[in-house]
Design a protein around this motif. Structure first.
Motif, PDB file in Angstrom:
ATOM      1  N   ALA A  96       0.814  -1.216   0.000  1.00  0.00           N
ATOM      2  CA  ALA A  96       0.000   0.000   0.000  1.00  0.00           C
ATOM      3  C   ALA A  96       0.847   1.264   0.000  1.00  0.00           C
ATOM      4  N   ILE A  97       2.044   1.201   0.576  1.00  0.00           N
ATOM      5  CA  ILE A  97       2.893   2.394   0.607  1.00  0.00           C
ATOM      6  C   ILE A  97       3.943   2.379  -0.503  1.00  0.00           C
ATOM      7  N   GLY A  98       3.724   1.528  -1.508  1.00  0.00           N
ATOM      8  CA  GLY A  98       4.521   1.604  -2.728  1.00  0.00           C
ATOM      9  C   GLY A  98       5.812   0.825  -2.755  1.00  0.00           C
ATOM     10  N   LEU A  99       5.888  -0.272  -2.013  1.00  0.00           N
ATOM     11  CA  LEU A  99       7.137  -1.027  -1.928  1.00  0.00           C
ATOM     12  C   LEU A  99       7.134  -2.324  -2.730  1.00  0.00           C
ATOM     13  N   GLU A 100       6.232  -2.452  -3.679  1.00  0.00           N
ATOM     14  CA  GLU A 100       6.120  -3.695  -4.439  1.00  0.00           C
ATOM     15  C   GLU A 100       7.456  -4.143  -5.025  1.00  0.00           C
ATOM     16  N   ASN A 101       8.214  -3.228  -5.599  1.00  0.00           N
ATOM     17  CA  ASN A 101       9.466  -3.597  -6.259  1.00  0.00           C
ATOM     18  C   ASN A 101      10.566  -3.983  -5.282  1.00  0.00           C
ATOM     19  N   ASN A 102      10.377  -3.652  -4.008  1.00  0.00           N
ATOM     20  CA  ASN A 102      11.385  -3.988  -2.999  1.00  0.00           C
ATOM     21  C   ASN A 102      11.114  -5.309  -2.303  1.00  0.00           C
ATOM     22  N   ILE A 103       9.915  -5.853  -2.489  1.00  0.00           N
ATOM     23  CA  ILE A 103       9.528  -7.056  -1.755  1.00  0.00           C
ATOM     24  C   ILE A 103      10.077  -8.304  -2.439  1.00  0.00           C
ATOM     25  N   VAL A 104      10.899  -9.054  -1.704  1.00  0.00           N
ATOM     26  CA  VAL A 104      11.578 -10.225  -2.274  1.00  0.00           C
ATOM     27  C   VAL A 104      11.002 -11.538  -1.767  1.00  0.00           C
ATOM     28  N   GLY A 105       9.969 -11.475  -0.918  1.00  0.00           N
ATOM     29  CA  GLY A 105       9.360 -12.711  -0.433  1.00  0.00           C
ATOM     30  C   GLY A 105       8.196 -12.429   0.492  1.00  0.00           C
ATOM     31  N   VAL A 106       7.211 -13.336   0.464  1.00  0.00           N
ATOM     32  CA  VAL A 106       6.023 -13.209   1.316  1.00  0.00           C
ATOM     33  C   VAL A 106       5.653 -14.595   1.845  1.00  0.00           C
ATOM     34  N   SER A 107       4.723 -14.639   2.786  1.00  0.00           N
ATOM     35  CA  SER A 107       4.296 -15.929   3.323  1.00  0.00           C
ATOM     36  C   SER A 107       3.463 -16.688   2.289  1.00  0.00           C
ATOM     37  N   ASP A 108       3.260 -17.958   2.542  1.00  0.00           N
ATOM     38  CA  ASP A 108       2.478 -18.788   1.627  1.00  0.00           C
ATOM     39  C   ASP A 108       1.029 -18.334   1.532  1.00  0.00           C
ATOM     40  N   PHE A 109       0.565 -17.560   2.502  1.00  0.00           N
ATOM     41  CA  PHE A 109      -0.838 -17.196   2.569  1.00  0.00           C
ATOM     42  C   PHE A 109      -1.121 -15.761   2.128  1.00  0.00           C
ATOM     43  N   ASP A 110      -0.112 -15.049   1.703  1.00  0.00           N
ATOM     44  CA  ASP A 110      -0.307 -13.669   1.278  1.00  0.00           C
ATOM     45  C   ASP A 110      -1.002 -13.653  -0.085  1.00  0.00           C
ATOM     46  N   ASP A 111      -2.217 -13.110  -0.119  1.00  0.00           N
ATOM     47  CA  ASP A 111      -3.015 -13.155  -1.340  1.00  0.00           C
ATOM     48  C   ASP A 111      -3.560 -11.796  -1.773  1.00  0.00           C
ATOM     49  N   TYR A 112      -3.094 -10.719  -1.101  1.00  0.00           N
ATOM     50  CA  TYR A 112      -3.566  -9.385  -1.465  1.00  0.00           C
ATOM     51  C   TYR A 112      -2.434  -8.390  -1.245  1.00  0.00           C
ATOM     52  N   PRO A 113      -2.251  -7.470  -2.230  1.00  0.00           N
ATOM     53  CA  PRO A 113      -2.948  -7.368  -3.508  1.00  0.00           C
ATOM     54  C   PRO A 113      -2.548  -8.503  -4.449  1.00  0.00           C
ATOM     55  N   GLU A 114      -3.124  -8.496  -5.629  1.00  0.00           N
ATOM     56  CA  GLU A 114      -2.898  -9.577  -6.595  1.00  0.00           C
ATOM     57  C   GLU A 114      -1.409  -9.806  -6.838  1.00  0.00           C
ATOM     58  N   ALA A 115      -0.640  -8.729  -6.877  1.00  0.00           N
ATOM     59  CA  ALA A 115       0.796  -8.851  -7.157  1.00  0.00           C
ATOM     60  C   ALA A 115       1.530  -9.644  -6.089  1.00  0.00           C
ATOM     61  N   ALA A 116       0.974  -9.713  -4.887  1.00  0.00           N
ATOM     62  CA  ALA A 116       1.630 -10.464  -3.809  1.00  0.00           C
ATOM     63  C   ALA A 116       1.671 -11.957  -4.115  1.00  0.00           C
ATOM     64  N   LYS A 117       0.707 -12.421  -4.887  1.00  0.00           N
ATOM     65  CA  LYS A 117       0.620 -13.853  -5.175  1.00  0.00           C
ATOM     66  C   LYS A 117       1.813 -14.363  -5.981  1.00  0.00           C
ATOM     67  N   SER A 118       2.428 -13.472  -6.737  1.00  0.00           N
ATOM     68  CA  SER A 118       3.533 -13.901  -7.604  1.00  0.00           C
ATOM     69  C   SER A 118       4.906 -13.716  -6.960  1.00  0.00           C
ATOM     70  N   LYS A 119       4.933 -13.219  -5.736  1.00  0.00           N
ATOM     71  CA  LYS A 119       6.206 -13.053  -5.040  1.00  0.00           C
ATOM     72  C   LYS A 119       6.709 -14.408  -4.521  1.00  0.00           C
ATOM     73  N   PRO A 120       8.011 -14.580  -4.381  1.00  0.00           N
ATOM     74  CA  PRO A 120       8.555 -15.834  -3.836  1.00  0.00           C
ATOM     75  C   PRO A 120       7.950 -16.141  -2.472  1.00  0.00           C
ATOM     76  N   LYS A 121       7.645 -17.409  -2.248  1.00  0.00           N
ATOM     77  CA  LYS A 121       6.994 -17.823  -1.008  1.00  0.00           C
ATOM     78  C   LYS A 121       8.023 -18.274   0.034  1.00  0.00           C
ATOM     79  N   LEU A 122       7.769 -17.846   1.272  1.00  0.00           N
ATOM     80  CA  LEU A 122       8.719 -18.087   2.353  1.00  0.00           C
ATOM     81  C   LEU A 122       8.179 -19.004   3.439  1.00  0.00           C
ATOM     82  N   GLY A 123       7.036 -19.650   3.186  1.00  0.00           N
ATOM     83  CA  GLY A 123       6.518 -20.593   4.172  1.00  0.00           C
ATOM     84  C   GLY A 123       5.428 -20.014   5.038  1.00  0.00           C
TER      85      GLY A 123
END
Length: 338
Positions: A96-123
């Protein structure tokens, strides 16, 4: 909407309640949980930041020193370039604060926003995949209320720079977003998100401000089969801000209900997390509520005031929490909140 299947697919309380929700069932006995919001450790405090006076501007001045909810002190000499998150609420805030390009990983359950779904999963959100977290090479990893303090410490022992938050109120959520903005030098973006959230709060509180105490509607909320929320949690705060009276405040935290007690309380409005399906009976939560023995005598059921709310906006302590507040207030007072 995903179906409820125990710990994982129900994903209530920003998945922070994952461990507790595995215990949820439609029993009639009243069993208390020992403050599930403290899954990350007791006695924690909201994050605080300190820097030179110049940092009051919309550009962060480094070095910036910040304490997280565990009391650990972090000093940032510059904005972190690689960021990971193992909490859906924190991921939402960072996007929400504009850090999409800096995010290198998210949890397996992160589903929002849509772009989060394509980030590497960290468990998982309680115990992420340590190897994946280390391999992400993140400068900082954010985690929320679901991760216990001992897990946080074990990751720190492995040189993972993990920053924990533990919001209990809407104000805590707002402060966390502002802290993220400071850490990442995205203060202006964070301010815009916070301004929108505060406007939502103002809209709701202004709409219901003239409701007299004796006329406030009694509200019962069920976020998993047989489970509700008492005092001291942000869901209870949302009910109060919406002008309602939470019938479950005799106890604190998240706990398993007594069905008979809810009948006696006779709420005028029943709210539930839509899309939740009981893993044992395969019944939707709404059907469970409507068909419980004796519940047809409850005013909310008789008057068809049983309303489903989006489980994620209702329960994730992130930037969309005030969307959940608006939806809740409209469900309780549709004639007042437009």
């Amino acid at each position: 909407m995903k179906k409820w299947n125990g710990v994982q697919k129900g994903l209530i309380i920003s998945l922070a309640m994952a461990t507790m929700l595995g215990l949820a069932a439609c029993g009639k006995s009243e069993t208390s949980i020992s403050d599930p919001a403290k899954l990350g450790g007791e006695g924690t405090k909201a994050p605080t930041a300190s820097a030179s006076p110049a940092a009051a501007s919309k550009k962060t001045v480094y070095p910036l020193t910040v304490k997280d909810a565990t009391g650990k002190e972090f000093t940032f000499t510059k904005a972190p370039e690689k960021i990971a998150s193992v909490s859906p609420a924190e991921t939402e805030a960072l996007f929400a604060i504009g850090l999409e390009n800096n995010i290198v990983g998210v949890s397996d359950f992160d589903d929002y926003p849509e772009a989060a779904k394509s980030k590497p999963k960290l468990g998982s959100i309680t115990k992420p995949n340590t190897e994946a977290v280390i391999a992400s090479n993140a400068d900082i990893v954010f985690t929320g209320v679901s991760m216990k303090a001992d897990t946080v410490e074990k990751l720190r022992e492995m040189k993972v720079n993990i920053f924990k938050v533990e919001p209990k109120t809407l104000d805590d959520v707002i402060k966390n977003i502002q802290i993220y903005g400071q850490i990442t030098d995205h203060q202006e973006q964070a301010d815009k998100v916070v301004a929108k959230m505060k406007a939502d709060i103002e809209k709701v509180t202004s709409a219901v401000k003239d409701v007299k105490q004796e006329n406030k509607k009694k509200v019962y909320i069920e976020f998993a089969p047989g489970w509700t929320v008492g005092s001291g949690e942000f869901m209870d705060e949302l009910i109060k801000l919406s002008g309602g009276v939470n019938v479950a405040t005799a106890k604190s935290g998240y706990y398993q209900i007594s069905e008979e007690n809810i009948i006696q309380q006779d709420p005028g409005v029943i709210l539930f997390a839509s899309g939740v399906v009981d893993s044992k009976t395969k019944k939707p939560l709404e059907d469970i509520i409507r068909t419980r023995s004796g519940w047809d005598a409850i005013a909310a059921v008789k008057n068809k005031q049983v309303v489903g709310l989006d489980q994620n906006t209702l329960s994730r302590p992130g930037p969309r929490l005030t969307d959940g507040l608006l939806a809740m207030a409209k469900a309780i007072y549709p004639e007042l909140v437009k």
